[in-house]
Design an enzyme around this catalytic site. Structure first.
Site, mmCIF file in Angstrom:
data_model
loop_
_atom_site.group_PDB
_atom_site.id
_atom_site.type_symbol
_atom_site.label_atom_id
_atom_site.label_comp_id
_atom_site.label_asym_id
_atom_site.label_seq_id
_atom_site.Cartn_x
_atom_site.Cartn_y
_atom_site.Cartn_z
ATOM 1 N N ILE A 538 45.282 20.531 18.475
ATOM 2 C CA ILE A 538 46.210 21.290 17.518
ATOM 3 C C ILE A 538 46.475 22.571 18.510
ATOM 4 O O ILE A 538 47.126 23.415 18.012
ATOM 5 C CB ILE A 538 45.364 22.031 16.618
ATOM 6 C CG1 ILE A 538 43.820 22.783 16.961
ATOM 7 C CG2 ILE A 538 44.935 20.917 15.201
ATOM 8 C CD1 ILE A 538 43.194 23.163 15.668
ATOM 9 N N GLY A 539 46.070 22.627 19.651
ATOM 10 C CA GLY A 539 46.486 23.563 20.531
ATOM 11 C C GLY A 539 45.916 23.293 21.889
ATOM 12 O O GLY A 539 44.939 22.571 22.266
ATOM 13 N N VAL A 540 46.531 24.081 22.883
ATOM 14 C CA VAL A 540 46.103 24.059 24.386
ATOM 15 C C VAL A 540 46.232 25.389 24.898
ATOM 16 O O VAL A 540 47.345 26.037 24.849
ATOM 17 C CB VAL A 540 46.974 23.119 25.299
ATOM 18 C CG1 VAL A 540 46.492 22.972 26.825
ATOM 19 C CG2 VAL A 540 46.851 21.753 24.825
ATOM 20 N N GLY A 541 45.127 25.971 25.653
ATOM 21 C CA GLY A 541 45.272 27.116 26.178
ATOM 22 C C GLY A 541 44.733 27.375 27.738
ATOM 23 O O GLY A 541 44.527 26.223 28.085
ATOM 24 N N GLY A 542 44.439 28.161 27.988
ATOM 25 C CA GLY A 542 44.199 28.722 29.678
ATOM 26 C C GLY A 542 42.668 28.110 29.481
ATOM 27 O O GLY A 542 42.303 27.569 30.663
ATOM 28 N N GLY A 544 41.170 25.469 27.659
ATOM 29 C CA GLY A 544 41.386 24.057 27.303
ATOM 30 C C GLY A 544 42.107 23.742 26.289
ATOM 31 O O GLY A 544 42.612 24.513 25.274
ATOM 32 N N VAL A 546 42.349 22.527 22.161
ATOM 33 C CA VAL A 546 41.475 22.912 20.965
ATOM 34 C C VAL A 546 41.876 21.624 19.840
ATOM 35 O O VAL A 546 42.937 21.269 19.677
ATOM 36 C CB VAL A 546 42.248 24.120 20.203
ATOM 37 C CG1 VAL A 546 41.531 24.378 18.766
ATOM 38 C CG2 VAL A 546 42.171 25.266 21.142
ATOM 39 N N LYS A 560 37.195 24.335 20.616
ATOM 40 C CA LYS A 560 37.609 24.306 21.949
ATOM 41 C C LYS A 560 36.889 23.746 23.058
ATOM 42 O O LYS A 560 35.762 24.287 23.200
ATOM 43 C CB LYS A 560 38.045 25.883 21.862
ATOM 44 C CG LYS A 560 38.922 26.254 23.295
ATOM 45 C CD LYS A 560 39.272 27.560 23.102
ATOM 46 C CE LYS A 560 38.631 28.915 23.207
ATOM 47 N NZ LYS A 560 39.307 30.007 23.057
ATOM 48 N N ASP A 656 43.946 40.307 26.329
ATOM 49 C CA ASP A 656 44.947 39.310 26.207
ATOM 50 C C ASP A 656 45.587 39.085 24.889
ATOM 51 O O ASP A 656 45.672 38.050 24.329
ATOM 52 C CB ASP A 656 44.282 37.984 26.766
ATOM 53 C CG ASP A 656 45.383 36.842 27.052
ATOM 54 O OD1 ASP A 656 44.474 35.782 26.932
ATOM 55 O OD2 ASP A 656 46.167 37.192 27.417
#
Length: 723
Positions: A538-542, A544, A546, A560, A656
C-alpha cells in the site's frame, strides 16, 4: 593588642552563632576548575571552587576540548577540577540544623593530559558513600548523554561544615574529577516516618504497620515528575531549590495513559509549605478519564528502573481541583503490587477543593540483579465506598533511594554499554573500544541511571534512545554527532526480552519500549501479509515497502518492512520503536509492535484506512477533499505536532513532516507518522541544535538547510508546505 582582638573575635563568634551563620550563604554554586566562576544561561552566578579545597590538595584545572550541543550552558561544564590524590572540599553549612541538598555535575569530555575513560572514583559526603568506583565516562556512553548530575539529600549535621571527599586507587584509575558542585541549605522535607509498604497485617491494619525512620537518613534522588504536566526547569522551582520536574508520560505502563488535565481553579499552598513543590505541579494532574466501565477494570501504572537491594521513599503529590465533596473520587494506591493505601479521597483528607497535600511510603527492592529491579506505582479506583466517579488522580511523584544506615551507603553500580551499541560503534568507527571496563576493574551492571541524570532529577531524563554514538575526541561543533542531544535517563539492556519472551539479539530495545509494544516473529508477519504478497503493498517509503496485513483473525494493520538497500536502517528502526512505544496521542500513529527476526526489521502499526494526505490532495487521486475535511486534517496534524513540541517530556522535532507522513484513518482523523529521523531534547535555551540536514527536500526549512540548526520552527515550515 592583636592577640586580644583575635580572642575577642573568637568569643564573639562562639557566643553569637546566629550572627556568624548569617555570613554563610544559604547556597553555594561552584564552577569547578574555573578561576573566575561566571554566570550560566539561567542567570545564576557560579563562583570558583579553590577556596573550599583542603590545604595541600593535589589538583589541576582543565578545560573541556569540545562542547556538546546538549549543554544548555558552558557553566559549569566546560571547566573541570581534576584530582591527582584524595582530596576533600570543606563547605561551611549555613545552619547545622537544616538538611543539605548536594548536587554533583560531571561532564566526561576530553581534557588535556587526563584519560577520562579510565577515571574511576568514589565520593564520600558527611560520612556517607555517595559514589563508589564510579565512571562518569561509562555512564555517559551507556546512556548516550553528555553530562550527569547526581542529587543527594543529606540530613542535619552536628558539624558546622560538610566535608566532601573524592578518592580513587592510583593503580586502577587515572584520577577523579568534577565540573560543578551545588550546596544548598534546604528545609526539612521529611518530618515524619513513613509506612513500609507491605508491613500491614492480613486485615490491612495500617495503624500497626512498620514505619521507617527517614528524618535522619541520607537519600539520593532517583525520579522527580510533574505528573500530567510539562517539564518544570530549575528556575521555576519553589523557594530557590533549583529542582527539575519532568513529565511522567514516558514511565507510564502500557497504552493506558489516562488524560492529562490542567486545573481550572487557583491553587494555593494553604497549610502545605511552599518548598514541598512548585504550584505548577499541583496545577496539573493525570487521571483515567470519564469512562466508568473501563476505569473500574483498569489501572494507571508507572514503572521505574532502580538500583537493587535498597529501600526507596516514594512521595505522592495530590491536589484535587474538581471534587467539591467527599466520596466523589476515591482510589487505592499500590507500590510493587502491595497495598500502600486504601480509599484515598483527596477532598475528604484536605476538607477543601484545590488544596495540595503529600503522602510518603517506603518500599524495599530486594532484587539481586539490576535488570529486574523496578518500582511499580499503581492507582486503581475503588468501588467499596460507592463513589460518584470511578477515577484516580496524581499530580506529582518523587522517588528517593535511602542509604543503608548500617553501611552509610548510597552507591550503585555503573551502567554498561549495550552490545548493539558496541557493535555499531565498531562497525562505523565512531568510538574506540576504550569504553569497555578494564580487566582490573570490578564488573559493572547494566542499569538505569536515574536521579538527576543529564541535568536533572532522573532525574535526568528523555524520550528517545538513538543508536548512533560519537567519538568525543573527534567531535566538532556543528557536526552531527549522531547521538540524541538530550540527556536520556535510562539504558537499554544488553539482552532485552519482550513480552513474548523473544530476545532481541540484533537490535537492543529498552525494557520499557519492549513492554509497551508487541513482538512478532517472522512467521506471524508472513502469515499476515500472505508472504509479503505484492498485491498487499500500500506504499513505499525511504525505509521500505508498507504492506496491508491482518493479525489475530480480523485486525487490520500496516506492516512496514525495511529494504536492506535503503539508506534508512537500524538507527531509524530503533528510534521509531523507542519513540512510538512511549507516545500515545489521538493524532500520532500508534505502533502495535515490531519484528526483528532472521535479519528483518519490521514495524507493525494501526491500519490507516484512508491512506496518506498526499493521496487526497490532487485530482485523480482517491477522494478529493472538501475544504472542511482539509481544515480538520490540518488541525489534527497540527495538534499532533504541537504535542511533540510541548506535551512530551522533552521537545521532539519530527524532522520529516510531509504529506506522505500524515495519515488519515477511516474516520478522517489525521495522524502524524514516521519518526525515524526525529530528534529530541530538553528546553532549548540556545534555541536550536546543530545537526546535519535530513528530511525531504521540498519540505525543508531554508534556515535549517542553510545553517544546519534545527528548531521546532523547522517542523512548522514543513507543515505549512503540506497545505
Amino acid at each position: 593588642m592583636k592577640s586580644k582582638f583575635h580572642i575577642f573575635l573568637l568569643l564573639f563568634c562562639i557566643f553569637n552563632p546566629i550572627h556568624a551563620a548569617d555570613k554563610i550563604p544559604k547556597s553555594l554554586t561552584l564552577n569547578c576548575g574555573s578561576a573566575n566562576g561566571g554566570e550560566d544561561s539561567d542567570g545564576r552566578t557560579w563562583e570558583p571552587d579553590d577556596k573550599y579545597l583542603s590545604p595541600g590538595s593535589k589538583t589541576v584545572i582543565a578545560k573541556a576540548e569540545t562542547q556538546d550541543p546538549s549543554l544548555s550552558s558552558d557553566i559549569p561544564y566546560m571547566t573541570a577540577r581534576i584530582f591527582q590524590s584524595e582530596t576533600t572540599y570543606q563547605f561551611p553549612l549555613h545552619n547545622s540544623t537544616s538538611p543539605t541538598l548536594l548536587r554533583l555535575h560531571f561532564y566526561p569530555n576530553s581534557y588535556p593530559n587526563f584519560n577520562i575513560s579510565t577515571s574511576y572514583f568514589s565520593v564520600i559526603a558527611g560520612g556517607v558513600t555517595l559514589l563508589q568506583n564510579f565512571s562518569a565516562y561509562l555512564a555517559a556512553e551507556a546512556l548516550s548523554q553528555a553530562y550527569i548530575v547526581k542529587e543527594y539529600y543529606l540530613p542535619p549535621s552536628e558539624f558546622p561544615n560538610l566535608n566532601v571527599t573524592f578518592n580513587f586507587e592510583p593503580q586502577r584509575s587515572s584520577g577523579a574529577f568534577v565540573n560543578g558542585i551545588e550546596v544548598i541549605s534546604a528545609p526539612i522535607f521529611f518530618d515524619e516516618d513513613p509506612v513500609l509498604v507491605g508491613s500491614a497485617g492480613p486485615a490491612n491494619d495500617f495503624d500497626s504497620s512498620t514505619t521507617v525512620p527517614v528524618t535522619t537518613t541520607s537519600m539520593e534522588l532517583m525520579y522527580r515528575l510533574n505528573v500530567g504536566g510539562q517539564f518544570i526547569p530549575p528556575t521555576n522551582d519553589s523557594d530557590g531549590l533549583m529542582r527539575s520536574w519532568y513529565d511522567d508520560s514516558l514511565y507510564i505502563y502500557g497504552a493506558g495513559q489516562g488524560v492529562a488535565v490542567q486545573a481550572n481553579t487557583t491553587i494555593g499552598y494553604k497549610s502545605l509549605p511552599s518548598y514541598t513543590a512548585p504550584l505548577d505541579v499541583y496545577g496539573s494532574y493525570r487521571s483515567m478519564g470519564a469512562f466508568k466501565d473501563v476505569n473500574i477494570n483498569s489501572n494507571l501504572t508507572w514503572i521505574f528502573q532502580v538500583d537493587p537491594n535498597f529501600m526507596y521513599l516514594v512521595r505522592f503529590h495530590w491536589c484535587d481541583s474538581e471534587m467539591t465533596k467527599p466520596n466523589q473520587r476515591v482510589f487505592d494506591v499500590f507500590v510493587n503490587n502491595k497495598t500502600a493505601a486504601n480509599e484515598i479521597d483527596i477532598f475528604a483528607m484536605t476538607n477543601s477543593i484545590s488544596t495540595p497535600m503529600k503522602k510518603d511510603f517506603v518500599v524495599r527492592v530486594s532484587n539481586k540483579t539490576s535488570d529486574d529491579a523496578q518500582i511499580w506505582v499503581t492507582l486503581h479506583p475503588t468501588d467499596d465506598t460507592k463513589p460518584e466517579f470511578f477515577d484516580v488522580l496524581l499530580n506529582g511523584l518523587e522517588i528517593f533511594k535511602l542509604s543503608d544506615n548500617t553501611k552509610s551507603n548510597l552507591a550503585g553500580p555503573n551502567p554498561t554499554i549495550s552490545d548493539m551499541m558496541k557493535k555499531y560503534q565498531e562497525e562505523h568507527k565512531l568510538a574506540p573500544k576504550a569504553f569497555e571496563t578494564p580487566n582490573n576493574q570490578p564488573n559493572a551492571s547494566t542499569i538505569v541511571i536515574t536521579g538527576a541524570a543529564g541535568g536533572a532529577a532522573a532525574v535526568g531524563i528523555a524520550a528517545v534512545i538513538f543508536l548512533v554514538a560519537y567519538n568525543k575526541q573527534k567531535r566538532v561543533p556543528g557536526a552531527d554527532s549522531g547521538t540524541s542531544w538530550l540527556p536520556i535517563s535510562w539504558n537499554s539492556n544488553s539482552t532485552t526480552t519482550t513480552k513474548s519472551g523473544k530476545s532481541q539479539g540484533g537490535v537492543t530495545i529498552s525494557s520499557d519500549a519492549a513492554s509497551n509494544c508487541r513482538y512478532f516473529n517472522l512467521a506471524e508477519i508472513k502469515n499476515a501479509t500472505k508472504n509479503f504478497d505484492e498485491s498487499n503493498v500500500i506504499g513505499v517509503g525511504g525505509f521500505g515497502k508498507v504492506y496491508k496485513g491482518v493479525i489475530d483473525g480480523d485486525t487490520k494493520v500496516a506492516i512496514k518492512r525495511s529494504n536492506p538497500s535503503s539508506e534508512q536502517g537500524v538507527n531509524e528502526f530503533q528510534t521509531e520503536i523507542e519513540m512510538l512505544s512511549r507516545l500515545r496521542h489521538r493524532h500520532l500513529v500508534s505502533l502495535i509492535g515490531f519484528c526483528e527476526d532472521n535479519g528483518e526489521m519490521i514495524l507493525v502499526y494501526d491500519y490507516m484506512g484512508k491512506g496518506t494526505l498526499r493521496e487526497h490532495l490532487y485530482k485523480g487521486n482517491k477522494i478529493t477533499l472538501s475544504w472542511k475535511q482539509r481544515l480538520e486534517i490540518c488541525i489534527g496534524a497540527a495538534r499532533g505536532l504541537h504535542y511533540l513540541h510541548t506535551g512530551a517530556k522533552y521537545t521532539i522535532i519530527h524532522r520529516d513532516v510531509k504529506t506522505t507522513n500524515i495519515l488519515v484513518d477511516d474516520k478522517w482523523v489525521a495522524k502524524v507518522s514516521d519518526f525515524g529521523l526525529s530528534k529530541t531534547g530538553p528546553n532549548m535555551n540556545k534555541g536550536h541544535v546543530s545537526t546535519v540536514v535530513k528530511g525531504s527536500f521540498g519540505y525543508l526549512d531554508p534556515e535549517y538547510f542553510r545553517r544546519q540548526q534545527l528548531t521546532e520552527k523547522s517542523d512548522v515550515y514543513s507543515f505549512e508546505s503540506c497545505f
